[in-house]
Design a protein around this motif. Structure first.
Motif, mmCIF file in Angstrom:
data_model
loop_
_atom_site.group_PDB
_atom_site.id
_atom_site.type_symbol
_atom_site.label_atom_id
_atom_site.label_comp_id
_atom_site.label_asym_id
_atom_site.label_seq_id
_atom_site.Cartn_x
_atom_site.Cartn_y
_atom_site.Cartn_z
ATOM 1 N N LEU A 310 30.564 79.680 47.334
ATOM 2 C CA LEU A 310 31.427 78.501 47.255
ATOM 3 C C LEU A 310 31.300 77.602 48.473
ATOM 4 N N GLN A 311 30.775 78.156 49.562
ATOM 5 C CA GLN A 311 30.531 77.367 50.782
ATOM 6 C C GLN A 311 29.121 76.797 50.823
ATOM 7 N N ASN A 312 28.382 76.970 49.715
ATOM 8 C CA ASN A 312 27.006 76.469 49.584
ATOM 9 C C ASN A 312 26.047 77.057 50.611
ATOM 10 N N LEU A 340 38.395 94.210 44.755
ATOM 11 C CA LEU A 340 37.875 92.868 45.010
ATOM 12 C C LEU A 340 38.979 92.031 45.647
ATOM 13 N N ILE A 341 38.708 91.535 46.836
ATOM 14 C CA ILE A 341 39.730 90.883 47.658
ATOM 15 C C ILE A 341 39.324 89.448 47.953
ATOM 16 N N LEU A 342 40.262 88.537 47.799
ATOM 17 C CA LEU A 342 40.043 87.154 48.222
ATOM 18 C C LEU A 342 40.783 86.856 49.519
ATOM 19 N N ASP A 343 41.936 87.477 49.704
ATOM 20 C CA ASP A 343 42.689 87.295 50.952
ATOM 21 C C ASP A 343 43.599 88.496 51.139
ATOM 22 N N LEU A 350 43.801 82.349 50.607
ATOM 23 C CA LEU A 350 42.808 81.697 49.766
ATOM 24 C C LEU A 350 42.985 80.188 49.760
ATOM 25 N N ARG A 351 44.221 79.720 49.659
ATOM 26 C CA ARG A 351 44.456 78.278 49.585
ATOM 27 C C ARG A 351 44.121 77.591 50.907
ATOM 28 N N HIS A 352 44.198 78.325 52.004
ATOM 29 C CA HIS A 352 43.795 77.775 53.303
ATOM 30 C C HIS A 352 42.277 77.662 53.375
ATOM 31 N N ASP A 353 41.577 78.714 52.935
ATOM 32 C CA ASP A 353 40.114 78.693 52.978
ATOM 33 C C ASP A 353 39.529 77.699 51.990
ATOM 34 N N PHE A 354 40.184 77.546 50.841
ATOM 35 C CA PHE A 354 39.688 76.644 49.811
ATOM 36 C C PHE A 354 40.808 75.734 49.319
ATOM 37 N N PRO A 355 41.128 74.696 50.097
ATOM 38 C CA PRO A 355 42.158 73.750 49.642
ATOM 39 C C PRO A 355 41.724 72.988 48.394
ATOM 40 N N HIS A 356 40.403 72.916 48.158
ATOM 41 C CA HIS A 356 39.865 72.278 46.957
ATOM 42 C C HIS A 356 40.215 73.150 45.748
ATOM 43 N N GLU A 357 41.036 72.618 44.853
ATOM 44 C CA GLU A 357 41.578 73.420 43.756
ATOM 45 C C GLU A 357 40.487 74.032 42.881
ATOM 46 N N ALA A 358 39.479 73.261 42.537
ATOM 47 C CA ALA A 358 38.445 73.774 41.628
ATOM 48 C C ALA A 358 37.672 74.918 42.266
ATOM 49 N N LYS A 359 37.365 74.819 43.555
ATOM 50 C CA LYS A 359 36.666 75.916 44.235
ATOM 51 C C LYS A 359 37.542 77.165 44.276
ATOM 52 N N THR A 385 50.019 79.385 51.370
ATOM 53 C CA THR A 385 48.895 79.085 52.246
ATOM 54 C C THR A 385 49.193 79.585 53.649
ATOM 55 N N GLY A 386 48.194 79.515 54.506
ATOM 56 C CA GLY A 386 48.351 79.985 55.882
ATOM 57 C C GLY A 386 47.006 80.436 56.430
ATOM 58 N N GLY A 387 46.780 80.170 57.699
ATOM 59 C CA GLY A 387 45.542 80.571 58.350
ATOM 60 C C GLY A 387 45.568 82.046 58.709
ATOM 61 N N GLY A 388 44.886 82.392 59.797
ATOM 62 C CA GLY A 388 44.820 83.786 60.206
ATOM 63 C C GLY A 388 46.159 84.321 60.679
ATOM 64 N N ASP A 389 46.172 85.618 61.002
ATOM 65 C CA ASP A 389 47.367 86.308 61.495
ATOM 66 C C ASP A 389 47.979 85.527 62.662
ATOM 67 N N PRO A 390 49.299 85.245 62.608
ATOM 68 C CA PRO A 390 50.300 85.715 61.645
ATOM 69 C C PRO A 390 50.597 84.766 60.488
ATOM 70 N N ALA A 391 49.906 83.602 60.437
ATOM 71 C CA ALA A 391 50.234 82.609 59.415
ATOM 72 C C ALA A 391 50.026 83.145 58.003
ATOM 73 N N CYS A 392 49.092 84.081 57.839
ATOM 74 C CA CYS A 392 48.828 84.647 56.513
ATOM 75 C C CYS A 392 49.880 85.668 56.102
ATOM 76 N N ARG A 393 50.836 85.937 56.987
ATOM 77 C CA ARG A 393 51.870 86.940 56.720
ATOM 78 C C ARG A 393 53.259 86.309 56.608
ATOM 79 N N ALA A 394 53.319 85.132 56.061
ATOM 80 C CA ALA A 394 54.584 84.409 55.941
ATOM 81 C C ALA A 394 55.493 85.074 54.909
ATOM 82 N N PRO A 395 56.815 84.833 55.004
ATOM 83 C CA PRO A 395 57.723 85.386 53.994
ATOM 84 C C PRO A 395 57.423 84.820 52.611
#
Length: 524
Positions: A310-312, A340-343, A350-359, A385-395
């Motif tokens: 997906l990142q070409n 199989l893990i996406l995030d 996942l939404r942070h890594d790929f904000p583009h909805e179709a991707k 959404t959220g970046g790396g730790d700790p943002a990916c661990r939001a409530p």
């Protein structure tokens, strides 16, 4: 001409002939075994307990001092932020931030978890520990008080099993926490009975060996046989006692640090407690050989193939070749037991890594159609959404739970599709010969279950002539796209496919009308 054969129980009902071929008959029992094995191709829902459901008894927990300094209790609407400051024990201060979720509050959302088609609920560590992430266990045999007790865990286990789901816990057996009373005694007392649990030596920067040089995570000396007895070998060990209490298996943290032999020992110990238990390890490695000593792996290698596509960074043809080689090396049985893990809690969402909805949707389609267990990180189905730790661990954003949420709707669509198609769960796979698209065929012993997946990861429309590799599909058979309803004509073993930018097609045979010619009438 002889009369048609009839059933001895009903002379008016002709016996239907069996049109399965030799390959069908050989594959059918293999598929049956996979379907009967709960470890094969489940949907795993991953929960970070402190952040999943706000508790109703929060004031009681506060009055008990469970969130006293250095801990900070945050509001459920607050977003976790990184704090570069470390405390005296080497822990970053955001690791002391808590939101209050616990075992009892989790029980209130089991209906929701079940509604997602969940087969396994996987929890991050719940051992007694200083931090919010609990990868720094102070005592393996007690539950961290702010999460509850062993009795609370027992009630949760019963509720999960009553919901026809399994539960797996996170086993952290490579290291413990700096604040563990065992480590404190070992580091302060040269004659401590726990001294040989650790590798204490001035040659190490902190005076002891620690994981990734993190001072608050002293590594365990697993070469100490008494320690292995405590952790997994004895009936009363950590691994076996929790299984005997009702959990169904363990996810092994940093399993690559444990090594092949100790993982094999853990699996055998778990089997002694429950022959149907499951061991899945965390691996940021190529998965071959590791799957020989456990049921499956958290398949980060497959994740990176999907992301690179997906990142070409790679073409569809390369992705097919990489995936085909991986599946050949580990075998289909291990592949179906691997997650199989996406995030997750260690990656950006996942939404942070790929904000583009179709991707993002293409990533999910691959996760739900490639062989393996779907591991769904809490809130990803809602678009958190959220970046790396700790943002990916939001409530957990329960406010996003709505039938009008398009991300939730799309995820549910994929869940329903996978549940309804046996080929996507336990079927075999053929990768198809393409140039730019990723294409593969999932199949069983039945023609009606065949499913063809095409992925266009590029920003351009792709048109490809692709051999579909299905011996049962004749030239007059059309394939219907389960996502759009569009029909595609097959001819002499080929599919002529046109894919718009960043799109996918999930095709299955479209049976002719009962009153018309049908070339599938004598295939199974």
């Amino acid at each position: 001409m002889s009369e048609p054969t009839t059933s001895p129980l009903n002379v008016d009902t002709p016996i239907q002939p069996d049109f399965s071929n030799r390959n069908d008959r050989e594959l059918a029992p293999v598929l049956d075994v996979r379907e009967q094995d709960w470890r094969c191709a489940p949907l795993v829902y991953h929960v970070y307990l402190d952040r999943f459901v706000p508790p109703k008894n929060l004031n009681d927990k506060i009055s008990q001092g469970l969130y006293d300094s250095p801990r900070t209790l945050r509001k459920w609407t607050e977003y976790p932020t990184s704090k570069p400051v470390h405390d005296a024990d080497g822990m970053r201060m955001h690791q002391h931030d808590f939101w209050g979720g616990d075992l009892q509050s989790l029980r209130t959302k089991l209906d929701y978890i079940q509604s997602l088609g969940t087969d396994i609920l996987y929890l991050n560590p719940i051992f007694s520990a200083a931090t919010n992430h609990k990868y720094d266990a102070s005592d393996y045999f007690t539950i961290s008080p702010e999460y509850g007790s062993r009795e609370d865990l027992s009630q949760l286990i019963n509720d999960i099993h009553n919901h026809n789901m399994k539960i797996m816990l996170d086993g952290v057996f490579n290291h413990m926490g700096f604040n563990s009373p065992y480590f404190k005694d070992a580091i302060e007392n040269p004659n401590s009975e726990f001294r040989d649990w650790y590798l204490i030596d001035d040659k190490y920067e902190h005076g002891f060996r620690c994981w990734y040089n993190a001072k608050n995570l002293p590594e365990l000396n697993l070469e100490n046989p008494e320690l292995r007895q405590l952790l997994w070998e004895d009936e009363s060990s950590v691994v076996q006692s929790y299984i005997r209490d009702g959990i169904d298996g363990w996810r092994l943290d940093v399993a690559y640090d444990l090594g092949f032999n100790y993982i094999d020992e853990i699996r055998e110990a778990a089997r002694r407690a429950n022959p149907q238990s499951c061991i899945v390890g965390e691996f940021w490695n190529y998965p071959s050989q590791w799957t020989d000593v456990q049921d499956g792996v958290m398949n980060f290698h497959a994740r990176h193939i999907m992301f690179y596509l997906l990142q070409n960074r790679i073409t569809g043809q390369q992705a097919a070749r990489f995936l085909n080689q991986m599946y050949a090396d580990i075998g289909m049985h291990a592949a179906l037991r691997s997650w199989l893990i996406l995030d997750n809690h260690d990656t950006a969402r996942l939404r942070h890594d790929f904000p583009h909805e179709a991707k993002r949707q293409l990533a999910q389609i691959m996760q739900f159609t490639l062989p393996g267990a779907v591991c769904l990180y809490y809130g990803t189905e809602l678009g958190m959404t959220g970046g790396g730790d700790p943002a990916c661990r939001a409530p957990m954003r329960w406010d996003l739970l709505s039938d009008s949420n398009p991300i939730y709707d799309f995820t549910k669509q994929l869940i329903d599709l996978r549940q309804s198609r046996r080929a996507l769960r336990v079927g075999e796979i053929n990768f198809l010969d393409t140039e730019r698209a990723l294409a593969f065929r999932r199949y069983t012993d039945r023609i009606e279950e065949e499913t063809f997946i095409f992925i266009n990861p590029t920003s351009e429309t792709i048109t490809e002539l692709v051999p579909h590799r299905s011996p049962k599909i004749a030239a007059n058979i059309q394939l219907k796209d389960l996502l759009t309803g569009q029909r595609h004509q097959t001819h002499v073993g080929f599919i002529d496919i046109k894919l718009p930018p960043y799109s996918a097609a999930i095709l299955t045979p479209d049976y002719p009308s009962p009153n018309t010619y049908n070339s599938l009438k004598r295939v199974h």
